[in-house]
Write a protein that holds these residues in place. Structure first.
Motif, PDB file in Angstrom:
ATOM      1  N   SER A 408      47.270 -83.752 -29.184  1.00 44.31           N
ATOM      2  CA  SER A 408      46.667 -82.576 -28.562  1.00 44.31           C
ATOM      3  C   SER A 408      47.253 -81.301 -29.244  1.00 44.31           C
ATOM      4  N   VAL A 409      46.316 -80.617 -29.988  1.00 40.83           N
ATOM      5  CA  VAL A 409      46.779 -79.418 -30.546  1.00 40.83           C
ATOM      6  C   VAL A 409      46.263 -78.157 -29.851  1.00 40.83           C
ATOM      7  N   GLU A 410      47.059 -77.396 -29.431  1.00 45.44           N
ATOM      8  CA  GLU A 410      46.678 -75.997 -28.677  1.00 45.44           C
ATOM      9  C   GLU A 410      46.763 -75.039 -29.560  1.00 45.44           C
ATOM     10  N   VAL A 414      38.579 -69.555 -31.313  1.00 43.66           N
ATOM     11  CA  VAL A 414      37.807 -68.889 -32.392  1.00 43.66           C
ATOM     12  C   VAL A 414      36.517 -68.980 -31.901  1.00 43.66           C
ATOM     13  N   ILE A 415      35.807 -67.812 -32.115  1.00 42.94           N
ATOM     14  CA  ILE A 415      34.349 -67.722 -31.796  1.00 42.94           C
ATOM     15  C   ILE A 415      33.603 -68.208 -33.050  1.00 42.94           C
ATOM     16  N   LEU A 416      32.660 -69.047 -33.152  1.00 45.60           N
ATOM     17  CA  LEU A 416      32.202 -69.563 -34.513  1.00 45.60           C
ATOM     18  C   LEU A 416      30.961 -68.576 -34.890  1.00 45.60           C
ATOM     19  N   LEU A 417      30.822 -68.693 -36.014  1.00 45.24           N
ATOM     20  CA  LEU A 417      29.436 -67.904 -36.436  1.00 45.24           C
ATOM     21  C   LEU A 417      28.256 -68.267 -35.924  1.00 45.24           C
ATOM     22  N   GLU A 418      27.811 -69.219 -35.427  1.00 44.47           N
ATOM     23  CA  GLU A 418      26.645 -69.503 -34.909  1.00 44.47           C
ATOM     24  C   GLU A 418      26.567 -68.816 -33.491  1.00 44.47           C
ATOM     25  N   LYS A 435      35.825 -72.462 -30.191  1.00 44.46           N
ATOM     26  CA  LYS A 435      36.607 -73.475 -30.096  1.00 44.46           C
ATOM     27  C   LYS A 435      37.986 -72.933 -29.614  1.00 44.46           C
ATOM     28  N   SER A 436      38.477 -74.004 -28.652  1.00 44.40           N
ATOM     29  CA  SER A 436      39.852 -73.512 -28.200  1.00 44.40           C
ATOM     30  C   SER A 436      40.224 -74.595 -27.516  1.00 44.40           C
ATOM     31  N   ASN A 437      41.695 -74.604 -27.416  1.00 44.99           N
ATOM     32  CA  ASN A 437      42.566 -75.628 -26.778  1.00 44.99           C
ATOM     33  C   ASN A 437      44.031 -74.888 -26.236  1.00 44.99           C
ATOM     34  N   PRO A 438      44.083 -74.757 -24.836  1.00 44.03           N
ATOM     35  CA  PRO A 438      43.395 -75.173 -23.932  1.00 44.03           C
ATOM     36  C   PRO A 438      41.831 -74.362 -23.538  1.00 44.03           C
ATOM     37  N   GLU A 439      41.162 -74.985 -22.841  1.00 41.29           N
ATOM     38  CA  GLU A 439      39.860 -74.463 -22.409  1.00 41.29           C
ATOM     39  C   GLU A 439      39.952 -72.766 -22.287  1.00 41.29           C
ATOM     40  N   PRO A 440      39.184 -71.880 -22.971  1.00 43.23           N
ATOM     41  CA  PRO A 440      39.415 -70.485 -22.689  1.00 43.23           C
ATOM     42  C   PRO A 440      38.504 -69.969 -21.555  1.00 43.23           C
ATOM     43  N   ARG A 465      31.036 -77.675 -21.944  1.00 45.91           N
ATOM     44  CA  ARG A 465      32.234 -77.775 -22.880  1.00 45.91           C
ATOM     45  C   ARG A 465      32.055 -79.303 -23.389  1.00 45.91           C
ATOM     46  N   SER A 466      32.385 -79.488 -24.675  1.00 43.53           N
ATOM     47  CA  SER A 466      32.194 -80.465 -25.437  1.00 43.53           C
ATOM     48  C   SER A 466      33.239 -80.879 -26.572  1.00 43.53           C
ATOM     49  N   GLY A 467      34.155 -81.619 -26.012  1.00 39.54           N
ATOM     50  CA  GLY A 467      35.404 -81.649 -26.802  1.00 39.54           C
ATOM     51  C   GLY A 467      36.145 -80.550 -26.921  1.00 39.54           C
ATOM     52  N   LEU A 468      36.537 -79.870 -28.211  1.00 37.26           N
ATOM     53  CA  LEU A 468      37.300 -78.463 -28.056  1.00 37.26           C
ATOM     54  C   LEU A 468      36.298 -77.234 -28.190  1.00 37.26           C
TER      55      LEU A 468
END
Length: 626
Positions: A408-410, A414-418, A435-440, A465-468
């Motif tokens: 698990s990488v925390e 990061v707010i994606l461009l879409e 995209k974040s870990n832990p959940e933002p 939420r789905s994955g990261l």
């Protein structure tokens, strides 16, 4: 004969403690041969301010309290003593110099016991000291043999006798020492408490044949018939020696193995077969057989035979090699890390022969090693892409085993461009993909209206939420003349990220084309037209329909601001929300945030004319969340 002249600790303590208080110093114990004499060294002290003209003293036997009428050993005032000490006691020390040393002659066993001294300075200045000396009357020399006499190891046997009689000095000699070694007289030694001993040493290397040998020491006093002898039997022991043992054994899983161990020792040894600290079999015997039926991989390893007795031990090992497939690998290391940190993971197993170890992720080999039981994977600077499931596989010709583990990488959000906002006729939906870990935690901000809506307000925000990835959607309702600025903010314990969401899609609002200046001009023209029509109707006294009927719905008018409303009204544009949600990839019905600014209440008749209503519409209403 050697004499040690260094002052003992006993006399150093006396010199350092003179003056100031009552106190006495004498050896706690002292010994003497029967028929000889003994000198008990003694010093005492008293407060300096007393300054007595004459100092007297009394020695008592076995009790310090005069009221108990203990036997008087010596009394300086009257020379009256108990009959047991008549002619056998005298004072060697000078009481004026605070020396109370006592000499006892013709010592007999009944004189053994405790001796107390009492200082007498006259009047009430008398003091019986609690310190005392115990006299031990002996008639044999003391032979000191080491607790262990081991064959082949040099030992030192000593003969010690008391030498506390100034009138008679003992002489020492060894008996039965032939073949063992030549004695050496160490001399007269002063002990820590001021007593004296004569010591003679005998050094030799014993053999097994010396076991049980009777060794004696003799103490004699010149010009007398006094002679004392003491004996000690040598108990020579030797540790076990293992003389019979298997060589290394190789076996196939399921076969039978016999391991033999034999030892020679005195006394007979306790033989023990052990593996990894576990006792498998033991017995007091010269040899011991261990039989293993149907060996398994768990029995592979090193077996030890331990032979021991009270005086030593010996051990030897034999290796048993059982061929078997690898065990399930174990994984140790850092399984949770922050982006940029170094991650080290160790995968280990056990097999025979040693296996091939491989670590891979998503069918990509990351590390491998051949014929080793341990493999280390090191990621110097982990990235979010390193998050996920890994496998460690161990295999040899007898089988394969694998273990999965998750890294698990925390990292900061990061707010994606879409991420964007899509506008319809009277609906705006804003999509923020993080995209974040832990959940933002995600919040939508309308800075020009001072409104912030977060994901906990499920009436307006839908999150999944789905994955990261965390997808959050804000739904706005209402028409406006200026495009709403929407800022998505995401934060967790590693940081905060904000992005102003751009507008996309075919159904843009009209103000998206004409711009904010055109919207203001259009709105001003609309107000002028409404005011003109109202004034014209008043001049013509129009009477066709002076007011709305009770059953009519008043027209809905919008200001240039948004107002968050929770009213359960249904708008015609809701039919278009399904297609917009499908565009955003949503399932189900997300909640809506109604931003319409209506100053008329459906179902109620307006009470103000159009001119007054238009003036009110020109004012900005306060934005509030229902």
């Amino acid at each position: 004969m050697i004499f040690l002249t260094a002052l003992p600790l006993f006399w150093i303590m006396i010199s350092a403690s003179r003056g100031g208080h009552w106190g006495a110093w004498m050896p706690s114990s002292i010994s003497a041969f029967e028929g000889t004499c003994v000198s008990i060294p003694c010093r005492f002290d008293f407060p300096d301010e007393l300054r007595p003209a004459v100092v007297h003293g009394v020695w008592y036997f076995n009790s310090p309290y005069p009221k108990n009428y203990p036997p008087v050993v010596f009394k300086s005032r009257t020379q009256v003593v108990h009959e047991s000490f008549q002619g056998r006691s005298r004072l060697l020390g000078d009481l004026g110099l605070r020396n109370c040393t006592l000499l006892l002659s013709s010592v007999s066993p009944e004189l053994g016991g405790k001796y107390y001294f009492r200082g007498d300075l006259g009047g009430y200045n008398q003091y019986t000291f609690s310190e005392h000396s115990i006299l031990d009357v002996i008639n044999t020399p003391n032979i000191v043999v080491p607790p262990e006499v081991v064959a082949g190891t040099e030992v030192e046997v000593s003969c010690m006798v008391p030498d506390n009689c100034p009138e008679l000095r003992p002489e020492l000699g060894w008996l039965g020492h032939e073949g063992l070694g030549e004695p050496a007289v160490l001399g007269r030694l002063r002990e820590d408490e001021g007593t004296w001993v004569q010591v003679s040493l005998l050094h030799f290397v014993p053999t097994r044949e010396a076991n049980g040998h009777r060794l004696g020491c003799q103490a004699s006093f010149p010009n007398t018939s006094l002679q004392f002898e003491g004996y000690a039997s040598l108990d020579v022991k030797y540790p076990p020696v293992i003389v019979e043992m298997n060589a290394s054994v190789e076996a196939i899983d399921g076969s039978q193995v016999s391991l033999l161990c034999g030892a020679d020792s005195n006394p007979p040894p306790l033989l023990t077969w052990m593996r990894d600290g576990t006792v498998l079999r033991e017995a007091v015997a010269e040899s011991l057989l261990l039989e293993l039926d149907g060996v398994s991989p768990e029995e592979d390893g090193v077996y030890a035979c331990l032979a021991e007795n009270a005086y030593g031990q010996d051990n030897r090992t034999v290796g048993l090699s059982v061929m078997y497939a690898p065990w399930k690998p174990t994984v140790n290391g850092t399984l949770v890390a922050v982006e940029g940190e170094t991650v080290s993971v160790v995968c280990s197993t056990q097999s025979n022969p040693d296996p091939i170890l491989t670590i891979f992720k998503e069918k990509q080999i990351l590390a491998t090693v051949i014929y080793e039981s341990e493999l280390q994977l090191e990621l110097p600077a982990v990235k979010p892409e390193d998050d996920g499931e890994y496998w460690c596989v161990a295999e040899n010709q007898y089988g394969q085993r694998a273990t999965a583990f998750n890294l698990s990488v925390e990292f900061a959000p990061v707010i994606l461009l879409e991420s964007h906002c899509a506008a319809a006729r009277d609906t705006v939906q804003c999509l923020c993909v993080v995209k974040s870990n832990p959940e933002p935690a995600v919040a939508f901000e309308l800075p020009s209206r001072n409104v912030t809506v977060n994901e906990t307000e499920r009436e307006f925000v839908y999150s999944e939420r789905s994955g990261l990835l965390l997808t959050s959607i804000l739904t706005l309702r209402g028409q406006a003349q200026a495009p709403p600025r929407v800022i998505c903010t995401s934060r967790n314990l590693y940081g905060t990220k904000s992005l102003e969401l751009p507008f996309q899609g075919a159904h843009r609002l009209m103000w998206a084309k004409i711009g904010p200046v055109g919207a203001v001009v259009a709105f001003a023209v609309l107000i002028a037209i409404v005011c003109y029509i109202t004034q014209t109707r008043r001049k013509k006294n129009v009477t066709e329909s002076p007011s709305f009927s009770a059953g009519d719905n008043p027209p809905v008018l919008f200001s240039s601001d948004f107002r968050i409303s929770g009213a359960p009204e249904k708008y015609e544009s809701e039919r278009r929300l399904g297609s917009e949600r499908r565009l955003l990839g949503l399932r189900g019905e997300p909640p809506e945030l109604d931003l319409s600014y209506s100053h008329s209440d459906p179902g109620k008749r307006p009470t103000k004319d159009s001119y007054t209503l238009t003036e009110e519409l020109a004012e900005y209403a306060e934005i509030r969340v229902k």
